[in-house]
Design an enzyme around this catalytic site. Structure first.
Site, PDB file in Angstrom:
ATOM      1  N   ARG A  52     -22.794 -29.974  49.784  1.00  8.30           N
ATOM      2  CA  ARG A  52     -22.778 -28.641  50.398  1.00  8.30           C
ATOM      3  C   ARG A  52     -24.143 -27.965  50.253  1.00  8.30           C
ATOM      4  O   ARG A  52     -24.610 -27.281  51.157  1.00  8.30           O
ATOM      5  CB  ARG A  52     -21.659 -27.793  49.777  1.00  8.30           C
ATOM      6  N   LYS A 151     -23.880 -21.474  52.031  1.00 10.01           N
ATOM      7  CA  LYS A 151     -23.814 -20.768  50.747  1.00 10.01           C
ATOM      8  C   LYS A 151     -25.225 -20.259  50.444  1.00 10.01           C
ATOM      9  O   LYS A 151     -25.979 -20.861  49.691  1.00 10.01           O
ATOM     10  CB  LYS A 151     -23.283 -21.708  49.657  1.00 10.01           C
ATOM     11  N   GLU A 184     -11.353 -14.571  53.448  1.00  4.61           N
ATOM     12  CA  GLU A 184     -11.490 -15.055  52.062  1.00  4.61           C
ATOM     13  C   GLU A 184     -11.787 -13.852  51.178  1.00  4.61           C
ATOM     14  O   GLU A 184     -11.690 -12.706  51.627  1.00  4.61           O
ATOM     15  CB  GLU A 184     -12.605 -16.106  51.970  1.00  4.61           C
TER      16      GLU A 184
HETATM   17  N1  PXG Z   1     -15.968 -18.187  49.160  1.00  4.38           N
HETATM   18  C1  PXG Z   1     -17.154 -17.703  48.776  1.00  4.38           C
HETATM   19  C2  PXG Z   1     -17.786 -16.639  49.562  1.00  4.38           C
HETATM   20  C3  PXG Z   1     -17.768 -18.216  47.631  1.00  4.38           C
HETATM   21  O1  PXG Z   1     -18.952 -17.742  47.246  1.00  4.38           O
HETATM   22  C4  PXG Z   1     -15.877 -19.682  47.328  1.00  4.38           C
HETATM   23  C5  PXG Z   1     -15.330 -19.154  48.475  1.00  4.38           C
HETATM   24  C6  PXG Z   1     -15.152 -20.777  46.614  1.00  4.38           C
HETATM   25  O2  PXG Z   1     -15.806 -22.026  46.779  1.00  4.38           O
HETATM   26  P1  PXG Z   1     -15.737 -23.176  45.676  1.00  4.38           P
HETATM   27  O3  PXG Z   1     -16.456 -24.302  46.301  1.00  4.38           O
HETATM   28  O4  PXG Z   1     -16.418 -22.638  44.448  1.00  4.38           O
HETATM   29  O5  PXG Z   1     -14.313 -23.476  45.449  1.00  4.38           O
HETATM   30  C7  PXG Z   1     -17.114 -19.225  46.891  1.00  4.38           C
HETATM   31  C8  PXG Z   1     -17.735 -19.778  45.648  1.00  4.38           C
HETATM   32  C9  PXG Z   1     -20.459 -16.594  41.203  1.00  4.38           C
HETATM   33  C10 PXG Z   1     -19.839 -17.785  41.810  1.00  4.38           C
HETATM   34  O6  PXG Z   1     -21.291 -16.774  40.329  1.00  4.38           O
HETATM   35  C11 PXG Z   1     -19.432 -17.766  43.120  1.00  4.38           C
HETATM   36  C12 PXG Z   1     -18.846 -18.891  43.663  1.00  4.38           C
HETATM   37  C13 PXG Z   1     -18.677 -20.025  42.928  1.00  4.38           C
HETATM   38  C14 PXG Z   1     -19.102 -20.044  41.609  1.00  4.38           C
HETATM   39  C15 PXG Z   1     -19.700 -18.904  41.053  1.00  4.38           C
HETATM   40  O7  PXG Z   1     -20.090 -15.479  41.571  1.00  4.38           O
HETATM   41  N2  PXG Z   1     -18.454 -18.809  44.962  1.00  4.38           N
END
Ligand code: PXG
Length: 291
Positions: A52, A151, A184
């Site tokens: 990703r 991301k 989301e």
């Molecule tokens: N939506 C958004 C907008 C995200 O930023 C997810 C969904 C979930 O994705 P994953 O692949 O993690 O299941 C994310 C993930 C942080 C932090 O430090 C943010 C995320 C992941 C880890 C840490 O705020 N976002």
């Protein structure tokens, strides 16, 4: 003991880990990142996160100055250097140092930073009771402006939504797309249960393709729980039997109140509990060994 942080090929202490004020990640949010977890000496879904990251970078024409193999090794090395077994890994690739002007051609050296530390999103009590969340008035970026699949370091609209949650004393904010469909949360994907079926918005509605989200869909299928990726509205959300959020940081976070409305029976639902249990088991057995 100091925390060792990987910055541009070197390990420096937390105190010395600094970036230039001309870094375009800082000046313009120009860069990409990943949040990864390690459990019991193994990195969970490392390949998926790396994939990703490279896809996000390609989408913004950012060339990561390391091969995927080298970056994988650097992530593992950072964990070893900090003697970590259970950790949160923040991988950041920014456009690097440039000048005051947004032209990325002024940034010849993209910068790679790896931070490995701990994270605790919500208290154990909240996982037991379920989170109280709100629906935010801040909409997701439209894919034609900034694709939510990328991301990127641009999280301002998510932060605005998070501020709304903070003001209302809620733990998280649910975000809608421009048409009013549930997309989301600020850093998590969302699932509901309706008549025993697990439903999550399709990614095209305007969400990040969450790695935890994909794991949950697979775990549900394995349990024989019917799943559907289908757009749904606020009303469906309020009237769901169960609701939970998924993300690398939050893992599986049950939701029992949305906009002060009680969801289902107001406690963590049966399907949610089952999936939390299976997810925790999976994180203990699967992953890339650090040591
Ligand atoms: N939506 C958004 C907008 C995200 O930023 C997810 C969904 C979930 O994705 P994953 O692949 O993690 O299941 C994310 C993930 C942080 C932090 O430090 C943010 C995320 C992941 C880890 C840490 O705020 N976002």
């Amino acid at each position: 003991m100091s925390l060792w942080i990987y910055v541009d090929g070197k390990y420096v202490s937390k105190e010395e880990a600094k970036i230039s004020v001309f870094n375009h990640g800082f000046l313009y949010g120009d860069g990409v990142f990943e949040g990864i977890r390690a459990y019991g000496g193994k990195v969970f879904k490392l390949e998926e996160h790396l994939k990703r990251l490279y896809n996000s970078a390609k989408s913004i024409s950012l060339e990561i100055p390391l091969s995927r193999e080298d970056l994988r090794e650097k992530v593992l090395e950072t964990l070893r250097k900090n003697k970590l077994k259970d950790a949160y890994i923040r991988l950041v690739v920014s456009r690097g140092e440039g000048d005051l002007g947004l032209d990325p051609r002024k940034c010849p050296h993209p910068q790679v930073i790896i931070i490995a530390h701990h994270i605790m999103m919500y208290s154990e009590e909240l996982y037991e009771k379920g989170l109280e969340v709100i629906i935010s008035s801040t909409r997701k970026n439209i894919p034609a402006a900034l694709d939510p699949r990328i991301k990127s370091l641009n999280y301002l609209n998510n932060i605005l939504a998070k501020i709304e949650a903070n003001i209302q004393g809620a733990s998280e904010a649910i975000m809608l797309n421009k048409d009013g469909y549930i997309a989301e949360c600020t850093g998590d994907n969302i699932f509901i249960v309706k008549e025993g079926t697990l439903i999550t918005p399709p990614i095209w509605v305007g969400a990040l393709e969450g790695i935890t989200h994909n794991v949950i869909l697979k775990l549900a299928a394995k349990e024989g729980i019917p799943t559907k990726e289908e757009p749904f509205t606020i009303s469906s959300l309020y009237n769901s039997e169960e609701c939970f959020l998924t993300g690398t940081a939050a893992e599986i976070a049950p939701v029992t109140r949305i906009d002060k409305k009680i969801i289902g029976e107001g406690k963590v639902g049966k399907i949610t509990r089952k999936l939390i249990k299976n997810f925790r088991q999976l994180t203990q057995i699967e992953g890339t060994s650090i040591y």
